[in-house]
Design a protein around this motif. Structure first.
Motif, short mmCIF file in Angstrom:
data_model
loop_
_atom_site.label_atom_id
_atom_site.label_comp_id
_atom_site.label_asym_id
_atom_site.label_seq_id
_atom_site.Cartn_x
_atom_site.Cartn_y
_atom_site.Cartn_z
N ALA A 96 0.80 -1.22 0.00
CA ALA A 96 0.00 0.00 0.00
C ALA A 96 0.83 1.27 0.00
O ALA A 96 0.45 2.27 -0.59
N GLY A 97 1.97 1.27 0.65
CA GLY A 97 2.79 2.48 0.76
C GLY A 97 3.63 2.80 -0.46
O GLY A 97 4.27 3.84 -0.52
N CYS A 98 3.62 1.92 -1.46
CA CYS A 98 4.40 2.14 -2.68
C CYS A 98 3.87 3.37 -3.42
O CYS A 98 2.67 3.52 -3.62
N LYS A 99 4.75 4.23 -3.83
CA LYS A 99 4.34 5.43 -4.58
C LYS A 99 3.80 5.02 -5.95
O LYS A 99 4.43 4.25 -6.68
N LEU A 100 2.63 5.54 -6.27
CA LEU A 100 1.98 5.18 -7.53
C LEU A 100 2.84 5.55 -8.73
O LEU A 100 2.97 4.76 -9.67
N ALA A 101 3.46 6.72 -8.71
CA ALA A 101 4.30 7.15 -9.84
C ALA A 101 5.45 6.17 -10.07
O ALA A 101 5.78 5.86 -11.22
N GLY A 102 6.05 5.68 -8.98
CA GLY A 102 7.13 4.71 -9.09
C GLY A 102 6.66 3.40 -9.68
O GLY A 102 7.36 2.77 -10.49
N LEU A 103 5.47 2.98 -9.30
CA LEU A 103 4.91 1.74 -9.84
C LEU A 103 4.62 1.89 -11.33
O LEU A 103 4.93 1.01 -12.12
N ILE A 108 6.02 0.33 -16.82
CA ILE A 108 6.33 0.75 -18.20
C ILE A 108 7.71 0.23 -18.59
O ILE A 108 7.89 -0.31 -19.68
N GLY A 109 8.68 0.37 -17.68
CA GLY A 109 10.03 -0.11 -17.93
C GLY A 109 10.11 -1.61 -18.15
O GLY A 109 11.00 -2.10 -18.85
N GLU A 110 9.18 -2.34 -17.57
CA GLU A 110 9.16 -3.80 -17.73
C GLU A 110 8.28 -4.25 -18.89
O GLU A 110 8.08 -5.44 -19.11
N GLY A 114 -1.10 -1.12 -18.92
CA GLY A 114 -2.29 -0.97 -18.09
C GLY A 114 -2.23 0.17 -17.12
O GLY A 114 -3.20 0.90 -16.95
N LEU A 115 -1.10 0.36 -16.47
CA LEU A 115 -1.01 1.42 -15.47
C LEU A 115 -0.57 2.76 -16.04
O LEU A 115 -0.65 3.77 -15.36
N GLU A 116 -0.13 2.78 -17.29
CA GLU A 116 0.34 4.04 -17.87
C GLU A 116 -0.76 5.11 -17.87
O GLU A 116 -0.47 6.30 -17.88
N VAL A 117 -2.03 4.70 -17.83
CA VAL A 117 -3.14 5.67 -17.78
C VAL A 117 -3.16 6.43 -16.46
O VAL A 117 -3.86 7.43 -16.33
N LEU A 118 -2.40 5.96 -15.48
CA LEU A 118 -2.36 6.60 -14.16
C LEU A 118 -1.16 7.54 -14.01
O LEU A 118 -0.95 8.10 -12.93
N ALA A 119 -0.38 7.71 -15.06
CA ALA A 119 0.78 8.59 -15.01
C ALA A 119 0.34 9.99 -14.60
O ALA A 119 -0.66 10.51 -15.09
N GLY A 120 1.06 10.57 -13.67
CA GLY A 120 0.76 11.94 -13.21
C GLY A 120 -0.16 12.01 -12.01
O GLY A 120 -0.36 13.08 -11.45
N ILE A 121 -0.72 10.88 -11.60
CA ILE A 121 -1.58 10.89 -10.41
C ILE A 121 -0.70 10.72 -9.19
O ILE A 121 0.04 9.74 -9.09
N PRO A 122 -0.75 11.66 -8.24
CA PRO A 122 0.10 11.56 -7.04
C PRO A 122 -0.45 10.56 -6.03
O PRO A 122 -1.58 10.12 -6.15
#
Length: 156
Positions: A96-103, A108-110, A114-122
């Motif tokens: 839960a404590g993982c930063k969304l931007a880092g995830l 993306i790097g891997e 799916g999660l790229e749509v969340l880019a920019g959400i803090p």
């Protein structure tokens, strides 16, 4: 303050600060002190802190990254449990404590989509799951397969 809870924290070695200003833990920089500010280092410490606080009737509040959080000047009675120390990421399993931007960046790097749509959400993954963060191109719920939840008694 609960002397029994203070004794538990002292004996367990779980990091804790007393009368911790919440302004230091929010993006807006506001908020009075929390009676207890607990920073468990792993799931076992988190479960033990939750179980013991409940046993002693102490109010519990959970804190991710403090993004867009307002805390009143009078502070928080009881214990604030910071999830920021719980940032382990093991493949597709994320705490839960993982930063969304880092995830988002890591997936993306891997080459995972799916999660790229969340880019920019803090914020953190826990908050994003809780509120189903997203926007016009997609939301967190579309990427979540399951969630392990810590119960009121400290068990899963």
């Amino acid at each position: 303050m609960s002397s029994a809870f203070v004794s538990f924290l002292s004996e367990s070695g779980i990091p804790v600060r007393f009368d911790e200003p919440m302004a230091s833990h929010t993006t807006y920089g506001v908020g009075g002190p929390a009676d207890f500010f607990i920073e468990p280092r792993d799931e076992a410490e988190l479960a033990a802190a939750v179980r013991t606080a409940r046993k002693h009737g102490l109010p519990l509040h959970f804190l991710g990254g403090g993004t867009n959080l307002l805390v009143r000047d009078e502070g928080v009675r009881g214990a604030v449990v910071s999830l920021s120390c719980l940032q382990r990421r093991d493949g597709a399993h994320v705490q839960a404590g993982c930063k969304l931007a880092g995830l988002v960046t890591a997936t993306i790097g891997e080459g995972l989509a799916g999660l790229e749509v969340l880019a920019g959400i803090p914020g953190t993954v826990g908050g994003a799951v809780s509120m189903n963060a997203g926007g016009r191109h997609g939301e967190m719920g579309a990427a979540v397969q399951y969630v392990d939840v810590l119960g009121h008694d400290g068990g899963t």
